[in-house]
Design a protein around this motif. Sequence first.
Motif, PDB file in Angstrom:
ATOM      1  N   GLY A   1      30.996 -10.849 -27.143  1.00  0.00           N
ATOM      2  CA  GLY A   1      30.673 -11.552 -28.517  1.00  0.00           C
ATOM      3  C   GLY A   1      31.924 -11.363 -29.582  1.00  0.00           C
ATOM      4  O   GLY A   1      32.469 -12.317 -30.272  1.00  0.00           O
TER       5      GLY A   1
ATOM      6  N   ILE B   1      26.041 -13.760 -23.126  1.00  0.00           N
ATOM      7  CA  ILE B   1      25.929 -12.937 -24.276  1.00  0.00           C
ATOM      8  C   ILE B   1      24.972 -13.374 -25.091  1.00  0.00           C
ATOM      9  O   ILE B   1      24.248 -12.634 -25.824  1.00  0.00           O
ATOM     10  CB  ILE B   1      27.283 -13.275 -25.218  1.00  0.00           C
TER      11      ILE B   1
ATOM     12  N   VAL C   1      25.413 -14.763 -30.820  1.00  0.00           N
ATOM     13  CA  VAL C   1      26.108 -13.894 -31.726  1.00  0.00           C
ATOM     14  C   VAL C   1      25.664 -14.323 -33.149  1.00  0.00           C
ATOM     15  O   VAL C   1      25.737 -15.314 -33.806  1.00  0.00           O
ATOM     16  CB  VAL C   1      27.894 -14.288 -31.733  1.00  0.00           C
TER      17      VAL C   1
ATOM     18  N   CYS D   1      24.912  -8.878 -31.022  1.00  0.00           N
ATOM     19  CA  CYS D   1      24.633 -10.065 -30.015  1.00  0.00           C
ATOM     20  C   CYS D   1      23.814  -9.817 -28.942  1.00  0.00           C
ATOM     21  O   CYS D   1      23.312  -8.642 -28.734  1.00  0.00           O
ATOM     22  CB  CYS D   1      26.179 -10.007 -29.118  1.00  0.00           C
TER      23      CYS D   1
END
Length: 391
Positions: free
Chosen positions: A106, A211, A214, A232
Amino acid sequence: MAEMQRTEELYYRDAHQTEFTARVLSCTEDEKRKCYRVILDRSAFFPEQGGQNSDRGILGGAKVLEVHIRDGIITHFVSAPLPEGEEIEGQVDWARRFEFMQQHSGEHMLSGLVHARFGYDNVGFHLGETETQLDFSGLITQSELQELEEQVNAALWQNLPVRVYYPDAEELQKLDYRSKLELTENVRLVEIPGVDLCACCAPHVERTAEIGIVKIVDCINYKGGVRIHIACGIRALRDYAQKQTAVEAISRCLSVKRGEVSEAVRDLRQKLGETEAVCAGLGRQLLECRANELPAAGESRHALLFTEQADLGAMRNIVNARAEQYAGVVAVFSGADTSGWSFVLGSGAVDCAELAKLLRTKGFKCGGTKSYLQGSAPLTEQEIRTLFHEL
């Protein structure tokens, strides 16, 4: 002694590998750290480097506390000794590894977008146990941060591939990639198409959707640029849950809807400020009334007033108004025997600077001028009265 062989870095072959076997090349006691240093012929434990903390897990039944690398040799700091020359099993703490992979990948995406938009460099990075910190070389406004956050999440939700490769020297010269160091050989690049190309030594996710999200948590101006904290994936979820719990608690406490919390807190702060101003005024009036209890100048050398809590300005006013009337000192003490006393003291006849030297021998902490002192006293009210009576 023969030179120790480099450790085969299994985490570069597969960042998702959590179990492996390896031979113990050496095991020595580290008396200072109260653990053991173990070197293996191969390891899936990522060592601390590149601003990222090391992996944790189990090695031959012992806890892996830290992992460091130097000159290609990986040293595992473990909780118990392991048998040299034998094959052992290792298990990387996958939940922790994946959490770190989410943060680092991220960070690459956000740093790549910042560099593409502003030309700023990522001049500082730290990935620790609870936070991910990024330092950029230029300023970013709050509205620009919001745009970047939306942009980085839109990109990661495309589930882009994360490519890790080692270009040859000729290919490397043609590439425009981010790097904090001048690198010429064995350069490991992490590429996220259309988002970032950066030299990096850490494990990363295989596709950006891993991920999750973010979230930019905080941003402050720092050394001519900005310092940003992000969360993240799982850390973003924890951050949201923590803040939701706090907002719900405040909402219940103030009897308002969650969306009205910030406005309700502002109103409460304003009312509190108004109330404190009223209380301070009443406190000053009360202290002035208490000052009438002081003995007349001809009845006592010193005039000491003790009160539970008092405004410092009001204490000074009383001392300044009466200091010239007494042959000794006028002092107002605020506090209690159990917690100690703060005080303001003045005199038109006594050298307060010399008095301060004596008071300090009794545990007082004070400073001021020849006519004025301010500080704190650790004694009880009776002990203070007795001290001044004996002066």
